[in-house]
Scaffold this motif. Structure first.
Motif, short mmCIF file in Angstrom:
data_model
loop_
_atom_site.label_atom_id
_atom_site.label_comp_id
_atom_site.label_asym_id
_atom_site.label_seq_id
_atom_site.Cartn_x
_atom_site.Cartn_y
_atom_site.Cartn_z
N LEU A 182 62.87 40.82 29.40
CA LEU A 182 61.52 40.64 29.92
C LEU A 182 61.37 39.36 30.71
N VAL A 183 62.30 38.43 30.57
CA VAL A 183 62.28 37.18 31.33
C VAL A 183 63.69 36.86 31.80
N GLU A 184 63.78 36.16 32.90
CA GLU A 184 65.08 35.68 33.37
C GLU A 184 65.39 34.32 32.77
N GLU A 185 64.35 33.52 32.60
CA GLU A 185 64.51 32.18 32.01
C GLU A 185 63.49 32.03 30.90
N TYR A 186 63.96 31.65 29.71
CA TYR A 186 63.07 31.55 28.55
C TYR A 186 62.21 30.30 28.63
N ASN A 187 60.89 30.49 28.59
CA ASN A 187 59.93 29.39 28.55
C ASN A 187 58.77 29.83 27.66
N PRO A 188 58.70 29.32 26.40
CA PRO A 188 57.67 29.81 25.47
C PRO A 188 56.25 29.65 25.98
N MET A 189 56.00 28.65 26.80
CA MET A 189 54.65 28.41 27.29
C MET A 189 54.19 29.47 28.30
N LYS A 190 55.12 30.29 28.78
CA LYS A 190 54.77 31.32 29.77
C LYS A 190 54.92 32.73 29.21
N LEU A 191 54.94 32.85 27.88
CA LEU A 191 55.21 34.15 27.27
C LEU A 191 53.97 34.92 26.87
N ARG A 192 52.83 34.28 26.78
CA ARG A 192 51.67 34.97 26.22
C ARG A 192 51.27 36.20 27.02
N GLY A 193 51.29 36.09 28.34
CA GLY A 193 50.96 37.24 29.18
C GLY A 193 51.97 38.36 29.03
N ILE A 194 53.24 38.01 28.96
CA ILE A 194 54.31 38.99 28.80
C ILE A 194 54.17 39.71 27.46
N LEU A 195 53.91 38.96 26.40
CA LEU A 195 53.77 39.55 25.08
C LEU A 195 52.54 40.45 25.00
N LYS A 196 51.47 40.07 25.67
CA LYS A 196 50.26 40.91 25.68
C LYS A 196 50.54 42.23 26.38
N ALA A 197 51.33 42.18 27.46
CA ALA A 197 51.65 43.40 28.20
C ALA A 197 52.55 44.34 27.41
N HIS A 198 53.27 43.79 26.41
CA HIS A 198 54.17 44.60 25.59
C HIS A 198 53.76 44.47 24.11
N GLU A 199 52.44 44.45 23.88
CA GLU A 199 51.91 44.10 22.56
C GLU A 199 52.39 45.04 21.46
N ALA A 200 52.31 46.33 21.69
CA ALA A 200 52.69 47.29 20.64
C ALA A 200 54.17 47.15 20.29
N GLN A 201 55.00 47.03 21.31
CA GLN A 201 56.43 46.90 21.09
C GLN A 201 56.75 45.60 20.35
N PHE A 202 56.04 44.52 20.73
CA PHE A 202 56.26 43.22 20.09
C PHE A 202 55.81 43.25 18.63
N LYS A 203 54.69 43.91 18.36
CA LYS A 203 54.20 43.99 16.97
C LYS A 203 55.21 44.71 16.08
N ASP A 204 55.81 45.77 16.59
CA ASP A 204 56.83 46.48 15.82
C ASP A 204 58.03 45.59 15.56
N TYR A 205 58.43 44.84 16.58
CA TYR A 205 59.57 43.93 16.45
C TYR A 205 59.25 42.82 15.45
N GLN A 206 58.01 42.31 15.51
CA GLN A 206 57.59 41.26 14.59
C GLN A 206 57.65 41.74 13.15
#
Length: 298
Positions: free
Chosen positions: A257-281
């Motif tokens: 989902l990212v080319e370069e990991y930067n936690p401060m720029k992840l919130r939008g990405i995680l929101k766009a993949h919220e259901a998938q992320f919740k399952d992973y969490q």
């Protein structure tokens, strides 16, 4: 013999934890055969939510807590240091056995970790960028820190005289070894904001005592290996925000989902993949809890 677990920076509201999520931490603690639990601040932004979490864990373990800066924003100045709850452990010692005590200490900061030296500039940066600008205290930050340390010294002197071994749980950072200084020019603001991470003078106070066995703290939202400094072990394993977790890093990298990991720029990405992320969490949260624990034998 017993086992004390210390957890900092749970941030249950920001992390949108459900009772099911919190129950996973109970399971981890039970599997680790923990006898007692202490929360070293930043359970939640709202005190009501923080107290509900303490009450939940009290069903399973004797539980104590001290405040972090996030709860302080929801408190009157007089409640920060002397909150009327039996589980509140601040500027107090709790006997774990006949030789060892747990000392809770909220802590504060003295600005000495900042790359800025001018106090007025530090205060201006705080008002612009830092959450703590909404916290009401009765004096300047360095003066508050000094007053709190004087009060702590009286307690530590008494415990040393009694021959007690001390485990100190606090929220703010006491040692520069746990402060990160960025080298990239675009990140230099973070070096200025280190002013609000802790108190170097607290660390210097702790150096005077040979009976302090271990110091546990958080606030950094960055986990470090334990370090032994002048005979005392220092542990910093904060839980932190969901976009900072190791499981989150693994999720975005495994799914490309990212080319370069930067936690401060992840919130939008995680929101766009919220259901998938919740399952992973759900699958990996237990492991994240395990990484954020400090467990001390007593």
């Amino acid at each position: 013999m017993g086992k004390l677990a210390v957890v900092s920076d749970l941030h249950a509201d920001i992390n949108r934890f459900t009772t099911e999520d919190i129950a996973q931490l109970v399971t981890v603690l039970q599997e680790k055969k923990v006898d007692r639990l202490h929360f070293a601040g930043d359970l939640a932004n709202k005190v009501e939510r923080a107290m509900a979490i303490v009450a939940y864990f009290e069903q399973y373990f004797p539980t104590t807590f001290n405040w972090g800066n996030h709860e302080m924003a929801d408190l009157a100045p007089e409640q920060i240091e002397d909150y009327p709850n039996p589980a509140f452990l601040n500027q107090k010692a709790l006997a774990l056995n006949h030789t060892t005590v747990l000392v809770g200490y909220n802590g504060w900061y003295d600005y000495r970790f900042s790359t800025l030296e001018d106090e007025e500039k530090i205060k201006a940066v705080k008002q612009l960028y830092w959450y703590d600008r909404v916290i009401k205290r009765n004096d300047s930050d360095p003066n508050v820190d000094s007053q709190l340390r004087k009060r702590l010294k009286i307690l530590l002197d008494a415990l040393q005289k009694e021959g007690k071994q001390v485990i100190l749980a606090t929220h703010f950072v006491p040692k520069k070894e746990f402060i990160v200084y960025q080298t990239a020019p675009k990140l230099k603001r973070w070096n200025e904001l280190n002013a609000f991470l802790g108190s170097e003078e607290l660390g210097e106070l702790l150096d005077r005592y040979d009976n302090i066995k271990q110091v546990v703290f958080g606030h950094t939202h960055r986990r470090f290996d334990d370090q032994k400094i002048k005979g005392t072990w220092y542990s910093c394993h904060p839980f932190g925000y969901f976009f900072e977790w190791q499981l989150t890093r693994n999720f975005v990298l495994e799914n490309k989902l990212v080319e370069e990991y930067n936690p401060m720029k992840l919130r939008g990405i995680l929101k766009a993949h919220e259901a998938q992320f919740k399952d992973y969490q759900k699958q990996h949260l237990k492991s994240e809890f395990e990484q954020a624990l400090t467990i001390i034998d007593y």
